[in-house]
Write an enzyme that holds these catalytic residues in place. Structure first.
Site, PDB file in Angstrom:
ATOM      1  N   TYR A 183       0.830  -1.199   0.000  1.00 16.79           N
ATOM      2  CA  TYR A 183       0.000   0.000   0.000  1.00 16.79           C
ATOM      3  C   TYR A 183       0.871   1.258   0.000  1.00 16.79           C
ATOM      4  O   TYR A 183       2.080   1.191  -0.140  1.00 16.79           O
ATOM      5  CB  TYR A 183      -0.988  -0.048   1.163  1.00 16.79           C
ATOM      6  CG  TYR A 183      -1.967  -1.203   1.024  1.00 16.79           C
ATOM      7  CD1 TYR A 183      -2.588  -1.468  -0.198  1.00 16.79           C
ATOM      8  CD2 TYR A 183      -2.244  -2.056   2.086  1.00 16.79           C
ATOM      9  CE1 TYR A 183      -3.470  -2.533  -0.351  1.00 16.79           C
ATOM     10  CE2 TYR A 183      -3.127  -3.119   1.943  1.00 16.79           C
ATOM     11  CZ  TYR A 183      -3.735  -3.349   0.719  1.00 16.79           C
ATOM     12  OH  TYR A 183      -4.596  -4.405   0.569  1.00 16.79           O
ATOM     13  N   ARG A 230       2.881  -1.169  10.841  1.00 21.35           N
ATOM     14  CA  ARG A 230       3.051  -2.494  10.233  1.00 21.35           C
ATOM     15  C   ARG A 230       3.993  -2.379   9.040  1.00 21.35           C
ATOM     16  O   ARG A 230       3.848  -1.489   8.203  1.00 21.35           O
ATOM     17  CB  ARG A 230       1.693  -3.036   9.779  1.00 21.35           C
ATOM     18  CG  ARG A 230       1.738  -4.538   9.461  1.00 21.35           C
ATOM     19  CD  ARG A 230       0.362  -5.077   9.095  1.00 21.35           C
ATOM     20  NE  ARG A 230       0.200  -6.436   9.598  1.00 21.35           N
ATOM     21  CZ  ARG A 230      -0.436  -7.412   8.956  1.00 21.35           C
ATOM     22  NH1 ARG A 230      -0.993  -7.190   7.778  1.00 21.35           N
ATOM     23  NH2 ARG A 230      -0.546  -8.614   9.483  1.00 21.35           N
ATOM     24  N   GLY A 295       2.025 -13.967  10.555  1.00 22.62           N
ATOM     25  CA  GLY A 295       2.197 -14.683   9.294  1.00 22.62           C
ATOM     26  C   GLY A 295       2.602 -16.131   9.460  1.00 22.62           C
ATOM     27  O   GLY A 295       3.785 -16.427   9.675  1.00 22.62           O
ATOM     28  N   GLY A 296       1.614 -17.027   9.401  1.00 17.87           N
ATOM     29  CA  GLY A 296       1.905 -18.458   9.369  1.00 17.87           C
ATOM     30  C   GLY A 296       2.221 -19.094  10.707  1.00 17.87           C
ATOM     31  O   GLY A 296       2.713 -20.228  10.752  1.00 17.87           O
TER      32      GLY A 296
END
Length: 361
Positions: A183, A230, A295-296
């Site tokens: 973004y 982030r 993440g994961g």
């Protein structure tokens, strides 16, 4: 509680961040904000997931130009502020903290999703490859953005600042700046998208300037303990093409150093297998505050990260999406509900949103 999960569900305290556990609900776009206004259904959704110590909301537009996805919420009108108050009240009832993620999507968007008069913008006029869902015309190629002028950049910064003020007015505990996932802030960091020749392009310091200006001015507006950010090093999301590995490393090492000087509340790192350990080590070394990783992760690998000190908090996305009582399932070792991917964004109703079963139900 399972003996191997000893830290994840215990209280966390560092600086001014005090949470009932080390468990974070990651930000996830859910597209339920009709007319871009937070509503009762959204308040119910977040209120169901207060087993987390910290909830970070879905990406929320600071200005009309940032409304690039269908049915995403904003934080730039009084009606939106009042709508968000329903969510913050529901979450605070259970002793959970909640930060609003402020997301300007930049070139990732389509004019069919923007209100009349809004403009799709980016660091340059380079169009992203790929498609985006629109309610009226289905999947569409990304629209071509307009390169931001210097005045336009200043307007973007002020939009973030006003959004931060509005978030506090809506009783959020703080805000998360979305500098990840392809973004606008990350678009400025990437030299393949940012081909500017002014003070916002060229060197690492210049390309990081927008991110740091937004961070500095939101910190000035609402306080450093209420601002997190982030980041997603080495991400290819949003048609971001890779660039020199050492330059990526130096970019995020520099950002960590500068954000540390501002004493922001946390860095939220989106993990992916392309991130070298040296980059993660540099971020950890250069930043004294809280580091969240997402993440994961499984509860077991999250526990490992907390114990070895590579993360202070761990965020879960899909696990919270499909399991409102994720904390209880960790505690008891219960099986997790699977995610219904067909209902993530397609409809504005409760299906695939607030109807996932809990252990109690």
């Amino acid at each position: 509680m399972q003996s191997k999960i000893a830290t994840l569900l215990t209280p966390y305290s560092k600086g001014n961040l005090h949470l009932k556990n080390h468990l974070v609900m990651a930000p996830m776009t859910r597209s339920r904000a009709i007319n871009n206004i937070p509503n009762d259904l959204m308040a119910e959704y977040y209120g169901q997931r207060t087993g987390a110590g910290l909830i970070i909301t879905e990406g929320t537009a600071p200005t009309a130009d940032a409304l690039s996805y269908a049915r995403i919420p904003g934080i730039f009108s009084q009606e939106q502020i009042e709508g968000w108050k329903k969510t913050t009240a529901a979450v605070h009832q259970e002793g959970t903290k909640i930060f609003l993620q402020i997301m300007h999507t930049g070139r990732i968007g389509h004019y069919h999703n923007l209100p009349e008069g809004a403009i799709l913008v980016g660091p340059s006029d380079i169009k992203a490859m790929g498609q985006i869902q629109t309610d009226n015309n289905g999947l569409q190629d990304f629209s071509e953005p307009k390169a931001l002028t210097i005045d336009g950049i200043e307007a973007v910064v002020q939009g973030f600042v006003k959004a931060a003020d509005n978030a506090i007015a809506a009783n959020f505990d703080g805000i998360e700046l979305h500098g990840a996932n392809g973004y606008l802030l990350e678009q400025f960091l990437n030299p393949n998208v940012n081909n500017r020749t002014d003070t916002y392009g060229g060197s690492i310091e210049n390309r990081a300037k927008l991110t740091l200006e937004v961070a500095e001015k939101t910190v000035s507006a609402i306080g450093n303990d209420k601002v997190g950010i982030r980041l997603s090093p080495f991400s290819k999301t949003g048609d971001l093409q890779p660039y020199d590995e050492s330059e990526v490393h130096n970019t995020y090492a520099f950002l960590a150093t500068e954000l540390n000087k501002m004493k922001v509340a946390y860095l939220h790192i989106v993990m992916n297998p392309l991130i070298p350990q040296a980059t993660l080590d540099a971020i950890r070394s250069n930043f004294d505050g809280t580091i969240i990783k997402a993440g994961g992760f499984t509860p077991e690998t999250a526990e490992q990260a907390l114990v070895n000190g590579s993360a202070d908090l761990v965020a879960f996305g899909k696990a919270f999406l499909a399991n409102p009582d994720f904390d209880k399932r960790i505690e008891t070792g219960a099986a997790l509900n699977p995610v219904d991917f067909k209902t993530l964004y397609a409809t504005p109703d409760a299906i695939g949103y607030t109807d996932y079963p809990t252990l109690q139900s």
